[in-house]
Design an enzyme around this catalytic site. Structure first.
Site, PDB file in Angstrom:
ATOM      1  N   ASN B 100       0.888  -1.175   0.032  1.00 42.97           N
ATOM      2  CA  ASN B 100       0.034   0.016   0.086  1.00 42.97           C
ATOM      3  C   ASN B 100       0.787   1.249  -0.017  1.00 42.97           C
ATOM      4  O   ASN B 100       0.752   2.162   0.891  1.00 42.97           O
ATOM      5  CB  ASN B 100      -1.011  -0.033   1.066  1.00 42.97           C
ATOM      6  CG  ASN B 100      -1.580  -1.220   1.264  1.00 42.97           C
ATOM      7  OD1 ASN B 100      -1.170  -2.323   1.684  1.00 42.97           O
ATOM      8  ND2 ASN B 100      -3.045  -1.337   1.100  1.00 42.97           N
ATOM      9  N   HIS B 185      -6.479  -9.491   4.211  1.00 42.47           N
ATOM     10  CA  HIS B 185      -7.200  -8.684   5.360  1.00 42.47           C
ATOM     11  C   HIS B 185      -8.754  -8.905   5.405  1.00 42.47           C
ATOM     12  O   HIS B 185      -9.268  -8.477   4.458  1.00 42.47           O
ATOM     13  CB  HIS B 185      -6.585  -7.241   5.079  1.00 42.47           C
ATOM     14  CG  HIS B 185      -7.461  -6.291   6.163  1.00 42.47           C
ATOM     15  ND1 HIS B 185      -6.931  -6.194   7.523  1.00 42.47           N
ATOM     16  CD2 HIS B 185      -8.353  -5.520   6.114  1.00 42.47           C
ATOM     17  CE1 HIS B 185      -7.762  -5.359   7.946  1.00 42.47           C
ATOM     18  NE2 HIS B 185      -8.614  -4.737   7.109  1.00 42.47           N
ATOM     19  N   ASP B 310       2.068  -5.618  12.682  1.00 46.66           N
ATOM     20  CA  ASP B 310       1.062  -4.565  12.113  1.00 46.66           C
ATOM     21  C   ASP B 310       1.777  -3.389  11.810  1.00 46.66           C
ATOM     22  O   ASP B 310       1.073  -2.293  12.113  1.00 46.66           O
ATOM     23  CB  ASP B 310      -0.471  -4.838  12.482  1.00 46.66           C
ATOM     24  CG  ASP B 310      -1.507  -4.189  11.449  1.00 46.66           C
ATOM     25  OD1 ASP B 310      -0.992  -4.106  10.371  1.00 46.66           O
ATOM     26  OD2 ASP B 310      -2.479  -3.907  12.181  1.00 46.66           O
ATOM     27  N   GLY B 329      -3.896   2.718  12.579  1.00 44.29           N
ATOM     28  CA  GLY B 329      -2.758   1.779  12.722  1.00 44.29           C
ATOM     29  C   GLY B 329      -1.891   2.475  13.786  1.00 44.29           C
ATOM     30  O   GLY B 329      -1.942   3.670  14.157  1.00 44.29           O
TER      31      GLY B 329
END
Lengths: 313, 429
Positions: B100, B185, B310, B329
């Site tokens: 991403n 995901h 993560d 996040g």
């Protein structure tokens, strides 16, 4: 009438939500508000308790009653009130809430009243400014002055809250009014029935200590107060309901449904109303049953009390 | 490079089923020459200096399967150099980076660029993943075969989920033909729309739109059902709820797949969000304590295979907003191991198991020869004082972004030094 100019101490620096207040805080605010009710009916409505203080109204969402109520409340206490017009402000030019807060803070206000579409916006603001922050509604989280004015209205009419059975009906999911009222009326000892279609019921709401109903028949049974909420169509991003007319049929307050409540039950609504959607128009105007106008009236007194108390912390 | 000798350490190497006190020898080429209890003071040359690690632990270098890096496009959040330094301080020596980025890692030429950057700027092993679909648009598949030939070992749309069932089935078929690993995901975007916390009492109280656990479960159920017909290498990036654990338990006997969990979901619950702490806005969201406990339990029952950081570095501007506007996040690669050790210290998970989920298991899923202390392999390992107390302070973080989910948390256990190819690239001060 002589007004006590002495500062009143309560546990919080800001009024961000009912959740943060103690029962004693609430009683202090309500008592203070009672003293302003008659002032607001008298010929000379202006006093100078907040003279020299600056109050900024920061409304990121459209509002008529809350904004004008806060503005009037501030002016009647003698504060200099500035209402920011967000449509023309730097927010539209991409400024973040924190930068706006810093800018306003540099002008040394004593009170900031904020309404924002995001839950928690007032909490964020309060961390960044030196003055007291009063929440005039944040997202779907809290609208503390509305709950306080509702409580004041109920006390004014029923002389008590403890032991009353109160139904809050309608679009609970999107409603900050419902949440603040649940915290407040629960604390003051009322029994609460929450009535909404499942699609408009927040998850795990019963964990807040309320009874949950998906139909008006069971929910309104033997209630002393029926509080209707506005259907917030502007916050509905996808299909929650099939149609307004079906909603009215099942969840709108009609004379038939009101008959399920106690005979002397009162009708409340925080406004603005969708007549013919959540409430029958005649019921809304029934002076024997509806206290909707009184809510607006006492709203100014409650906001005066809050501005006074938090403006002097 | 001089030979290095480490003695008297507690060595844990799940890949080779080693859990014993012993030593480790790194040869001149940076490869492991000997490992285990046979390596002691009596069988090394007396003229050689050795490092006595009494009471300390040696683990294989950690393999972190889910890491976001800002390069290319968001270098101000994290670049390969800062990521690599942050990883080393946490004992991580191999990472899978998410695609991403801007541009998205979805074609062969960008992979060439990325591998060069990774090699030049990073001291750890970087394994870029490529996206499943071009530009993450969930329309056209990327060239799995050609990308694999360029060295891509895993495919995922990272933050995004393939919503279209037909497309997902075709991805699985292609991945089967070309023996590629698909990492999903799991999130149904319609069910999670505008959501920022777990759908429950916290969402109701904070007035935030919730993400129901159903959003995760429904994608997992769909994918595992598809997998019955199109049996590719499939990995669920991370799960967050007891409902998902139930589904996984049921499907384990039917199809072959693997599952990960983020250290955040394993260590924290929704109450940690407190008064709108945006650093704890995560995806999947933190859920209830019962959900968290079910994840711990799932690890002990071998239903979860991997723990990931993560790691998602976000700059201050993206987090200093209202909760619903703030970026999702948390930065976490450097605290992955210490935070995982908490599960050992509070007797929830055995140390060997934790290390297995951080080293050999991810390496096996990725089919890479990392995360082990096999003789002859590259000497990637870390030395850890599993009892050392310290406190997480964002100003001490090495990552370029400081959005830790555990600011001010008291930790027990710290990485003392980290080696890659036999070279000590990190040493705690």
């Amino acid at each position: 009438m002589a007004f006590n100019k002495k500062a009143i101490k309560i546990s919080q620096k800001h009024l961000l939500g009912i959740q943060d207040l103690s029962i004693s805080d609430i009683n202090i605010i309500l008592d203070e508000a009672k003293s302003f009710i008659s002032l607001n009916k008298s010929k000379n409505k202006k006093i100078d308790i907040l003279r020299g203080k600056t109050q900024i109204n920061l409304f990121f969402e459209p509002s008529t009653r809350t904004q004008s109520s806060f503005e009037l409340a501030g002016k009647r206490l003698g504060a200099d009130v500035m209402s920011m017009n967000i449509v023309n402000s730097a927010i539209k030019k991409g400024e973040t809430l924190i930068d706006t807060a810093m800018t306003l803070n540099a002008m040394h206000p004593d009170l900031i009243v904020i309404r924002h579409q995001d839950s928690g916006a007032c909490n964020l603001l309060s961390q960044k400014v030196n003055c007291a922050v009063l929440n005039a509604g944040d997202g779907r989280r809290e609208h503390p002055t509305q709950a306080l004015l509702d409580a004041l209205t109920i006390i004014d009419r029923k002389k008590k809250i403890s032991g009353l059975k109160i139904a809050i009906c309608g679009d609970i999911l999107h409603s900050r009014v419902a949440r603040s009222n649940i915290y407040l009326l629960n604390m003051l000892g009322a029994e609460l029935n929450i009535v909404a279609p499942s699609n408009l019921m927040p998850k795990d709401i019963e964990k807040l200590g309320v009874n949950k109903f998906t139909n008006m028949k069971d929910g309104l049974k033997d209630c002393d107060i029926v509080m209707m909420l506005r259907l917030q169509s502007e916050r509905m991003t996808s299909s929650f309901l099939s149609s307004n007319r079906e909603y009215y049929e099942y969840y709108g307050l009609t004379p038939d449904k009101l008959n399920l409540a106690k005979e002397d039950a009162l009708i409340m609504h925080p406004g603005p109303m969708n007549r013919g959607i959540e409430i029958d128009t005649k019921l809304a105007d029934d002076i024997n049953k509806s206290v909707i106008k009184e809510q607006v009236e006492l709203g100014v007194a409650v906001r005066m009390a809050c501005l006074k108390i938090f403006g002097q912390q | 490079m001089k030979k290095k000798y480490f003695l008297n350490a507690n060595i844990i190497d799940p890949y080779n089923a080693i859990e014993e006190v012993g030593g480790l020898i790194v040869n001149e080429e940076g490869k492991l020459e000997a490992v285990g209890k046979k390596v002691n003071k009596n069988n090394i040359p007396s003229r050689e200096k050795f490092i006595d690690l009494k009471g300390k632990y040696i683990f294989p270098g950690l393999v972190d399967m889910r890491v976001f890096v800002g390069e290319p496009g968001f270098e101000y959040k994290e670049n390969f150099k800062t990521l690599s330094n942050a990883a080393l301080s946490g004992g991580v020596t191999s990472v899978v980076t998410m695609p991403n980025t801007l541009p998205v890692i979805d074609n062969v030429s960008i992979v060439d660029f990325l591998k060069r950057r990774g090699r030049d700027k990073s001291k750890i092993n970087i394994y870029p993943s490529a996206s499943l679909t071009k530009n993450l648009e969930s329309t056209n598949m990327t060239e799995f075969g050609l990308l694999k030939k360029k060295g891509i070992i895993a495919f995922t749309d990272g933050l995004k989920t393939i919503q279209n069932t037909r497309l997902m089935s075709r991805i699985m078929r292609s991945a089967y033909d070309l023996d590629c690993l698909v990492m999903q995901h799991a999130e149904d975007f319609e069910l999670s729309k505008n959501g920022s916390v777990n759908d429950g009492i916290v969402a109701t109280r904070l007035g935030l739109q919730g993400v129901p656990d159903l959003a995760e479960r429904i994608i997992i159920e769909r994918d595992l059902t598809l997998l019955e017909d199109f049996n590719c290498r499939y990995h669920i990036s991370q799960i967050s709820s007891s409902k998902s654990v139930e589904v996984i338990k049921k499907k384990k006997d039917v199809v072959k797949f693997t599952t990960g969990v983020s250290i955040n979901n394993l260590s924290l619950n929704e109450n940690d969000i407190g008064d709108f702490r945006t650093f704890l806005k995560l995806s999947p969201p933190l859920r209830t304590e019962e959900d968290r406990m079910s994840l711990v339990d799932a690890i002990n029952k071998n239903l979860i295979d991997v723990i990931v950081s993560d790691h998602k570095p976000e700059d201050e501007e993206s987090k200093r907003l209202t909760f619903s506007q703030a970026a999702t996040g948390a930065s976490g690669i450097e605290t992955l191991l210490p935070l995982a050790l908490e599960q050992f210290h509070n007797n929830s998970i055995k140390l060997f198991k934790i290390i297995e989920l951080l080293t050999s298991n991810p390496a096996k899923i990725l089919k890479i020869n990392k995360g082990n202390l096999t003789i002859g392999s590259n000497a990637d390992f870390c030395i850890v004082d599993i009892n050392k107390p310290w406190i997480v302070k964002k100003e001490n973080l090495i990552s370029k972004s400081k959005n830790t989910s555990i600011e001010d948390k008291k930790m027990q256990g710290k990485v003392i030094s980290t080696f890659v190819n036999g070279e000590e690239l990190y040493k705690a001060n």
